[in-house]
Design an enzyme around this catalytic site. Structure first.
Site, mmCIF file in Angstrom:
data_model
loop_
_atom_site.group_PDB
_atom_site.id
_atom_site.type_symbol
_atom_site.label_atom_id
_atom_site.label_comp_id
_atom_site.label_asym_id
_atom_site.label_seq_id
_atom_site.Cartn_x
_atom_site.Cartn_y
_atom_site.Cartn_z
ATOM 1 N N GLY A 44 104.158 28.750 75.062
ATOM 2 C CA GLY A 44 103.453 28.156 73.912
ATOM 3 C C GLY A 44 104.356 28.041 72.703
ATOM 4 N N ASP A 84 101.830 29.295 66.555
ATOM 5 C CA ASP A 84 102.339 30.674 66.551
ATOM 6 C C ASP A 84 103.712 30.762 67.201
ATOM 7 O OD1 ASP A 84 99.846 31.129 65.575
ATOM 8 O OD2 ASP A 84 99.251 32.616 67.078
ATOM 9 N N ALA A 103 98.060 28.475 75.810
ATOM 10 C CA ALA A 103 96.645 28.421 76.208
ATOM 11 C C ALA A 103 96.065 27.093 75.760
ATOM 12 C CB ALA A 103 95.858 29.547 75.531
ATOM 13 N N SER A 154 91.903 37.101 71.401
ATOM 14 C CA SER A 154 91.299 36.379 70.271
ATOM 15 C C SER A 154 89.995 37.013 69.802
ATOM 16 C CB SER A 154 91.010 34.944 70.728
ATOM 17 O OG SER A 154 90.113 34.331 69.853
ATOM 18 N N GLU A 168 87.593 35.384 69.034
ATOM 19 C CA GLU A 168 86.531 34.566 69.629
ATOM 20 C C GLU A 168 85.823 35.346 70.757
ATOM 21 O OE1 GLU A 168 85.577 31.569 68.497
ATOM 22 O OE2 GLU A 168 84.358 30.837 70.151
ATOM 23 N N TYR A 222 86.041 29.033 76.187
ATOM 24 C CA TYR A 222 87.320 29.554 75.676
ATOM 25 C C TYR A 222 87.223 31.073 75.471
ATOM 26 C CZ TYR A 222 90.917 30.746 72.240
ATOM 27 O OH TYR A 222 91.952 31.358 71.568
ATOM 28 N N ASN A 242 91.377 34.506 63.214
ATOM 29 C CA ASN A 242 91.912 33.168 62.902
ATOM 30 C C ASN A 242 93.110 33.253 61.960
ATOM 31 O OD1 ASN A 242 89.090 33.006 63.667
ATOM 32 N ND2 ASN A 242 89.225 30.830 63.229
ATOM 33 N N ARG A 257 92.938 23.038 58.604
ATOM 34 C CA ARG A 257 93.925 21.959 58.489
ATOM 35 C C ARG A 257 93.219 20.603 58.383
ATOM 36 N NH1 ARG A 257 99.032 20.216 60.397
ATOM 37 N NH2 ARG A 257 99.576 18.700 58.782
HETATM 38 P P1 NAP Z 1 98.369 26.051 69.710
HETATM 39 O O1 NAP Z 1 99.035 25.600 68.439
HETATM 40 O O2 NAP Z 1 97.242 25.249 70.243
HETATM 41 O O3 NAP Z 1 99.524 26.147 70.844
HETATM 42 C C1 NAP Z 1 99.196 26.307 72.204
HETATM 43 C C2 NAP Z 1 100.466 26.260 73.024
HETATM 44 O O4 NAP Z 1 100.144 26.445 74.416
HETATM 45 C C3 NAP Z 1 101.233 24.939 72.927
HETATM 46 O O5 NAP Z 1 102.602 25.224 72.836
HETATM 47 C C4 NAP Z 1 100.909 24.279 74.267
HETATM 48 O O6 NAP Z 1 101.903 23.391 74.706
HETATM 49 C C5 NAP Z 1 100.883 25.490 75.179
HETATM 50 N N1 NAP Z 1 100.238 25.236 76.480
HETATM 51 C C6 NAP Z 1 98.970 24.862 76.680
HETATM 52 N N2 NAP Z 1 98.736 24.743 78.000
HETATM 53 C C7 NAP Z 1 99.903 25.022 78.660
HETATM 54 C C8 NAP Z 1 100.309 25.053 80.036
HETATM 55 N N3 NAP Z 1 99.476 24.759 81.030
HETATM 56 N N4 NAP Z 1 101.573 25.421 80.331
HETATM 57 C C9 NAP Z 1 102.436 25.708 79.345
HETATM 58 N N5 NAP Z 1 102.134 25.681 78.022
HETATM 59 C C10 NAP Z 1 100.863 25.336 77.688
HETATM 60 O O7 NAP Z 1 97.859 27.557 69.566
HETATM 61 P P2 NAP Z 1 98.231 28.684 68.474
HETATM 62 O O8 NAP Z 1 97.293 28.556 67.321
HETATM 63 O O9 NAP Z 1 99.698 28.701 68.264
HETATM 64 O O10 NAP Z 1 97.766 29.996 69.249
HETATM 65 C C11 NAP Z 1 98.666 30.680 70.131
HETATM 66 C C12 NAP Z 1 97.848 31.552 71.070
HETATM 67 O O11 NAP Z 1 97.081 32.480 70.336
HETATM 68 C C13 NAP Z 1 96.855 30.796 71.948
HETATM 69 O O12 NAP Z 1 96.767 31.468 73.179
HETATM 70 C C14 NAP Z 1 95.534 30.936 71.206
HETATM 71 O O13 NAP Z 1 94.449 30.810 72.076
HETATM 72 C C15 NAP Z 1 95.701 32.343 70.648
HETATM 73 N N6 NAP Z 1 94.986 32.657 69.419
HETATM 74 C C16 NAP Z 1 95.137 31.853 68.335
HETATM 75 C C17 NAP Z 1 94.488 32.189 67.147
HETATM 76 C C18 NAP Z 1 94.648 31.332 65.916
HETATM 77 O O14 NAP Z 1 93.834 31.481 64.995
HETATM 78 N N7 NAP Z 1 95.652 30.482 65.844
HETATM 79 C C19 NAP Z 1 93.721 33.357 67.081
HETATM 80 C C20 NAP Z 1 93.615 34.152 68.209
HETATM 81 C C21 NAP Z 1 94.272 33.813 69.383
HETATM 82 P P3 NAP Z 1 101.858 21.806 74.389
HETATM 83 O O15 NAP Z 1 102.589 21.673 73.072
HETATM 84 O O16 NAP Z 1 102.571 21.241 75.535
HETATM 85 O O17 NAP Z 1 100.426 21.397 74.281
HETATM 86 N N1 GDD Z 2 87.298 22.473 64.276
HETATM 87 C C1 GDD Z 2 86.290 22.264 63.417
HETATM 88 N N2 GDD Z 2 86.068 21.007 62.942
HETATM 89 N N3 GDD Z 2 85.528 23.315 63.061
HETATM 90 C C2 GDD Z 2 84.533 23.089 62.163
HETATM 91 C C3 GDD Z 2 84.279 21.823 61.625
HETATM 92 C C4 GDD Z 2 85.069 20.716 62.045
HETATM 93 O O1 GDD Z 2 84.884 19.576 61.634
HETATM 94 N N4 GDD Z 2 83.234 21.943 60.767
HETATM 95 C C5 GDD Z 2 82.862 23.220 60.765
HETATM 96 N N5 GDD Z 2 83.641 23.932 61.618
HETATM 97 C C6 GDD Z 2 83.501 25.368 61.929
HETATM 98 C C7 GDD Z 2 83.390 25.659 63.425
HETATM 99 O O2 GDD Z 2 82.057 25.405 63.876
HETATM 100 C C8 GDD Z 2 83.781 27.138 63.436
HETATM 101 O O3 GDD Z 2 82.663 27.942 63.165
HETATM 102 C C9 GDD Z 2 84.774 27.262 62.283
HETATM 103 O O4 GDD Z 2 84.673 26.058 61.526
HETATM 104 C C10 GDD Z 2 86.240 27.462 62.712
HETATM 105 O O5 GDD Z 2 86.573 26.465 63.657
HETATM 106 P P1 GDD Z 2 88.097 26.238 64.153
HETATM 107 O O6 GDD Z 2 88.984 26.086 62.987
HETATM 108 O O7 GDD Z 2 88.051 25.137 65.159
HETATM 109 O O8 GDD Z 2 88.483 27.639 64.798
HETATM 110 P P2 GDD Z 2 87.707 28.614 65.819
HETATM 111 O O9 GDD Z 2 87.254 29.802 65.027
HETATM 112 O O10 GDD Z 2 86.714 27.901 66.620
HETATM 113 O O11 GDD Z 2 88.880 29.031 66.817
HETATM 114 C C11 GDD Z 2 90.168 29.395 66.318
HETATM 115 O O12 GDD Z 2 90.213 30.780 66.084
HETATM 116 C C12 GDD Z 2 90.092 31.592 67.269
HETATM 117 C C13 GDD Z 2 90.130 33.057 66.791
HETATM 118 O O13 GDD Z 2 88.866 33.450 66.356
HETATM 119 C C14 GDD Z 2 91.207 28.942 67.351
HETATM 120 O O14 GDD Z 2 92.494 29.103 66.799
HETATM 121 C C15 GDD Z 2 91.132 29.768 68.616
HETATM 122 O O15 GDD Z 2 92.235 29.431 69.467
HETATM 123 C C16 GDD Z 2 91.233 31.248 68.205
HETATM 124 O O16 GDD Z 2 91.186 32.093 69.339
#
Ligand code: NAP
Ligand code: GDD
Length: 324
Positions: A7, A12, A79, A122, A124, A146, A175, A188
């Protein structure tokens, strides 16, 4: 020290690669094959890291990769990470986000058993929360395919640690956002959308549930916690969070106030953006990470929102200038 990041093209992965390079690591990133390169987030470091093709869906590719690289540390960040897509592609989400973890662990067990393994768990997984705030001991109640997949990844990591004495840990990260956050995630979507309104490129921003609350931190702070977890003598799991929760509406207000925009004039709620099952309120207790790892978040929500807006302003102004 050599680290493998799955990833690495994601939010990240790019911050972690920068962080580890500064610590003197040799960084290797796993990327999946695509018809066009997707290296925007790592373009600035691409020449200083190794990129290798493999896929979480292909067990043999993972074994070969680990056999060849023999990393000291493996950070499994890859993921399918966007919650709404997990309802439209539940099986594929399970393949990537759940079974992908056991494929990585099994590859490590077979050919790199001395490495240390980090799993991106996560908040989540807490879903319909059983306790406030959430700790490492709070029971899970996932509310999306998820979340359910991440719960499998979390427990299989613990199981491999206990069954095979692997050094395998899970970081339960709440998050975390940054200027590199994917544009479909709400923070974003708001900063990018608001900047486009400010610059006269659009007039409207459509959002779903504004009442959901999240514990939002800065991705740059959170990758430091991942690394700290692998520097401990004992493998263990940690919550990584700020301990402060805000609604989507509050984040929206911060951004619109900073840009001097009127929410009522531009923001519309759209029922099509509501989720089949919502996670209403997340707030993490990161006392264990503070006590054991000495980790603390450095960036607060206001600074985070402003950092994201400033980056979007700069980027979109450049895009406009290059068109002229
Ligand atoms: P992200 O920006 O969506 O990046 C996901 C990465 O996974 C990308 O590099 C993607 O590659 C790669 N990937 C997806 N499917 C794959 C596959 N089959 N084989 C190889 N690579 C694959 O996610 P992030 O926000 O950096 O999060 C990193 C990790 O932390 C994820 O596992 C996410 O679920 C977890 N997480 C995130 C948050 C958060 O708030 N950001 C919180 C808790 C946990 P491509 O570029 O090719 O699509
Ligand atoms: N994406 C999105 N788009 N979310 C919205 C919107 C919209 O237009 N309007 C309201 N929301 C609300 C969603 O319903 C959710 O309750 C909250 O905003 C956050 O949504 P996301 O930013 O899509 O993040 P997430 O909390 O569902 O998931 C992220 O955080 C997880 C950790 O708790 C992701 O990064 C997951 O990969 C990560 O595990």
């Amino acid at each position: 020290m050599k680290a493998l990041i799955t990833g690495i093209t994601g939010q990240d992965g790019s911050y972690l690669a920068e962080f580890l390079m500064k610590k003197g690591y040799e960084v290797c990133g796993m990327v999946r094959r695509s018809s066009t390169e997707n290296f925007e987030r790592i373009a600035h470091i691409k020449d200083k890291i190794q990129l290798r093709q493999a896929d979480l869906l292909d067990q043999l590719s993972l074994i070969k990769l680990l056999e060849e690289i023999q990393p000291d540390e493996i950070y499994n960040l890859a993921a399918m990470s966007f919650v709404p897509t997990s309802w439209s592609q539940p099986v594929l989400t399970g393949e990537f986000t759940a079974l992908g973890v056991v494929r990585m662990l099994e590859a490590m067990r077979q050919v790199a058993a001395d490495a240390k393994f980090y799993q991106a768990s996560s908040s989540e997984m807490y879903g319909k929360v059983r306790e406030v705030p959430q700790t490492e001991l709070t029971p899970f109640y996932p509310r999306s395919p998820y979340g359910a997949s991440k719960a499998y990844g979390h427990y299989i990591t613990i199981n491999y640690r206990e069954s095979y004495e692997l050094f395998a840990v899970s970081g339960i990260l709440f998050n975390h956002e940054s200027p590199r956050r994917g544009k479909e995630f709400v923070t974003r979507k708001i900063t990018d959308g608001a900047v486009r309104i400010k610059l006269g490129l659009t007039d409207e921003l459509r959002l779903g549930n504004l009442d959901a609350h999240r514990d939002w931190g800065f991705a740059g702070d959170y990758v430091r916690a991942m690394w700290l977890m692998l520097q401990q003598d004992k493998a263990d799991d940690y919550v990584v969070a700020t301990g402060k929760s805000h609604s989507v509406r509050e984040f929206l207000e911060l951004v619109f106030k900073y840009l001097e925009l009127d929410i009522d004039k531009h923001v519309k709620t759209d029922p099509r953006l509501l989720r089949p099952a919502e996670v209403e309120h997340l707030i993490g207790d990161c006392s264990k990470a503070k006590d054991v790892l000495g980790w603390e978040p450095e960036v607060g929500i206001e600074q985070l929102a402003q950092m994201m807006v400033d980056a979007d302003l700069e980027r979109i102004k450049k895009e406009i200038a290059s068109r002229d």
